[in-house]
Design a protein around this motif. Sequence first.
Motif, PDB file in Angstrom:
ATOM      1  N   UNK A 163      57.356 -22.768 -13.952  1.00  0.00           N
ATOM      2  CA  UNK A 163      56.007 -23.278 -14.227  1.00  0.00           C
ATOM      3  C   UNK A 163      55.746 -23.315 -15.725  1.00  0.00           C
ATOM      4  N   UNK A 164      56.165 -22.216 -16.398  1.00  0.00           N
ATOM      5  CA  UNK A 164      55.899 -22.088 -17.836  1.00  0.00           C
ATOM      6  C   UNK A 164      56.639 -23.161 -18.621  1.00  0.00           C
ATOM      7  N   UNK A 165      57.897 -23.409 -18.209  1.00  0.00           N
ATOM      8  CA  UNK A 165      58.659 -24.420 -18.950  1.00  0.00           C
ATOM      9  C   UNK A 165      58.042 -25.806 -18.778  1.00  0.00           C
ATOM     10  N   UNK A 166      57.675 -26.104 -17.531  1.00  0.00           N
ATOM     11  CA  UNK A 166      57.062 -27.414 -17.279  1.00  0.00           C
ATOM     12  C   UNK A 166      55.771 -27.510 -18.086  1.00  0.00           C
TER      13      UNK A 166
ATOM     14  N   UNK B  94      53.561 -29.803 -25.114  1.00  0.00           N
ATOM     15  CA  UNK B  94      54.173 -30.369 -26.323  1.00  0.00           C
ATOM     16  C   UNK B  94      53.981 -31.893 -26.355  1.00  0.00           C
ATOM     17  N   UNK B  95      54.204 -32.529 -25.191  1.00  0.00           N
ATOM     18  CA  UNK B  95      54.044 -33.990 -25.133  1.00  0.00           C
ATOM     19  C   UNK B  95      52.583 -34.395 -25.360  1.00  0.00           C
ATOM     20  N   UNK B  96      51.700 -33.607 -24.790  1.00  0.00           N
ATOM     21  CA  UNK B  96      50.272 -33.892 -24.905  1.00  0.00           C
ATOM     22  C   UNK B  96      49.827 -33.820 -26.373  1.00  0.00           C
TER      23      UNK B  96
ATOM     24  N   UNK C 222      48.124 -36.269 -31.442  1.00  0.00           N
ATOM     25  CA  UNK C 222      48.279 -36.443 -32.887  1.00  0.00           C
ATOM     26  C   UNK C 222      48.585 -37.904 -33.200  1.00  0.00           C
ATOM     27  N   UNK C 223      49.452 -38.485 -32.390  1.00  0.00           N
ATOM     28  CA  UNK C 223      49.813 -39.896 -32.579  1.00  0.00           C
ATOM     29  C   UNK C 223      48.581 -40.778 -32.471  1.00  0.00           C
TER      30      UNK C 223
ATOM     31  N   UNK D 197      48.496 -32.053 -14.790  1.00  0.00           N
ATOM     32  CA  UNK D 197      47.960 -30.799 -15.339  1.00  0.00           C
ATOM     33  C   UNK D 197      48.880 -30.136 -16.369  1.00  0.00           C
ATOM     34  N   UNK D 198      48.240 -29.623 -17.415  1.00  0.00           N
ATOM     35  CA  UNK D 198      49.006 -28.942 -18.466  1.00  0.00           C
ATOM     36  C   UNK D 198      49.384 -27.527 -18.039  1.00  0.00           C
TER      37      UNK D 198
END
Length: 633
Positions: free
Chosen positions: A374-377, A383-385, A390-391, A432-433
Amino acid sequence: MSSVDFASLGISAPVLKAVQQLGYEQPSPVQEASIPILLEGKNLLGTAQTGTGKTAAFALPFLSMLDEKQKTPQILVLTPTRELAIQVAEAFQSYAKHIKGFHVLPIYGGADIGGQLRGLKRGAQVVVGTPGRMLDHLRRRSLDLSNIKGLILDEADEMLRMGFIDDVETILAKTPPECQRALFSATMPPAIKRVADKYLGDAEVVSIQNKTKTVERIAQSHLMVKGHQKMDALTRILDVEQFDGMIIFVRTKSSTLEIAEKLEARGFSSAALNGDLTQTLRERTINRLKKGQLDIVVATDVAARGLDVERISHVINYDVPYDNESYVHRIGRTGRAGREGKAIMFVTQKEIRMLRSIEKSTRQPISSFNLPSNEEVSGQRIAQFKEQLVGMCKSTKLDKFHSLVKEVAAENDIDMVLLAAALAFEAQKERPLFPKMVAIDTPRASASDRNERKPRERSERPDRNERSERSDRSDRSQRPDRAPKPPRDKGPTVDGEGNEVAMVTYRIEVGRNDDVSPKNIVGAIANEAEIDAQFIGHIKLHDDYSTVDLPEGMPKELFDHLYKVRVCQKPLKISVDNGTAGEQRDAKPAYKGKRDKPAFNKEKPAFKGKPKAHRGSDSAPRKPSKRPASDRK
Ligand code: AMP
């Protein structure tokens, strides 16, 4: 894989139609070699393990030769376990879909013999069963072998290992000498060779030899997974793996479509590639993959033949390949033009031998792969979010939104950070993050699976009770001769979509004192209630009663039926367990509480294999899908 198709193998028209509808594109190597031999009426000795397509290799030709008018058993299949008997019977049923008046009957120990006696009386052309129960029926004269035309010993080495070989020989001796025989075994120990020599005479030998082929520059790993959890596991892998292009291999045309559609619904740009597509469409899909307009292609072996796309960084063997050749071909789609590649294979418990055989012939270990937590996902999504946010701040014209946010903050006296948090919360809802995903039980292939187990010596031969225990579903049960352990936390029961299934604990009035085993209970409930065995949850044996977890929402008719079902000569008298273990219940339960709650949803029936489910997994689509998940199958 060769270029031979099913039509040219000579199987009958109704069987061919069923195979085509199942989405099989091409015969597997063992099918291509075995079907013509069996259609010619010859005996066959085949070395093949689970996953090679051996069931169809014998079922298709024998069904093609079936005499529809003869209702007494014509084909007899012996299997080592109850599970395999059910699986083989189901396979026969699906291949015989277009044969009128066809009946197949699985017979195995632990299940109510009454139903089997009735089934045999009604007539079944194909009987599939475990040796012990077959002998039982022979003794009762309920099984007539005088008209058997085809006899198949499936997983013969397993039958030997489980101590059934004498029973098998007794049954073999009772079949007509002229009946055609086939024996399939993953290995050929001397005892099996001896049986083959005695009963199969000069049989044709089919052995799918794995040629040694090595693959370099490709990091290979495998994940032990249950069939119904593959989609969830795939989604999790896609979430964390940094991939460029990916090819996912499945066995059937229908699976290419189903998985590509599910991935699209989860926001991954994917497409199916199968033999039904015209050449032009296939080329178009491959071109889109080359250009990066598409990231994932879900393909069958036939359709992916010769596919050469440099940007394929990952190959996922969603279904195991039929043999080493096919494995090497599949994973060779990555690591092109000197690049590094990664290959991941999903392996179910019964396909471990296939994994070991591939490792042996490629002379490379295929390490076990840990499913992202769960934590890795979560970490990956965060990170992607962040990157996306920022982009967007840098590249998007946000003037109007800037003023709008300022306005909301000022009008309501809200802190800007709080406002940003609320917007972030809203934005991540579909993906979900901080996801809470269904636990995926990924047992590792044990060290003992690596070694070929030696056949048991005669002196070690287990008695009948021990044997039935051995083929038991020990993962969900407790042995009757042991003190009850606290229920094991085996994680939630999930359906085919990875959705959690709500369970209710029931009490049944048979227990250890009646010599009941969990296998008896599973057999009776699975048969009588037509509940897929995967949805029968934890079973706990007590001296004079037992408890069993079943999906919530059992229809009243079914409940009334189960109430009367007999196991070990005693009616189950099923009742909802109220937790007062040890107390005697009222005679007939009213299935209270369940009726006033509209628990059973007719649209999504919990029984007949479709449990009522609530979404427990993080499979929320990134893009809203048009149809509910349950309709998408
Ligand atoms: P088996 O080795 O008989 O246990 O078969 C393994 C799986 O392969 C089963 O799910 C079959 O439905 C599937 N299968 C068998 N033959 C084919 C084929 N020619 N094309 C696609 N799938 C197949």
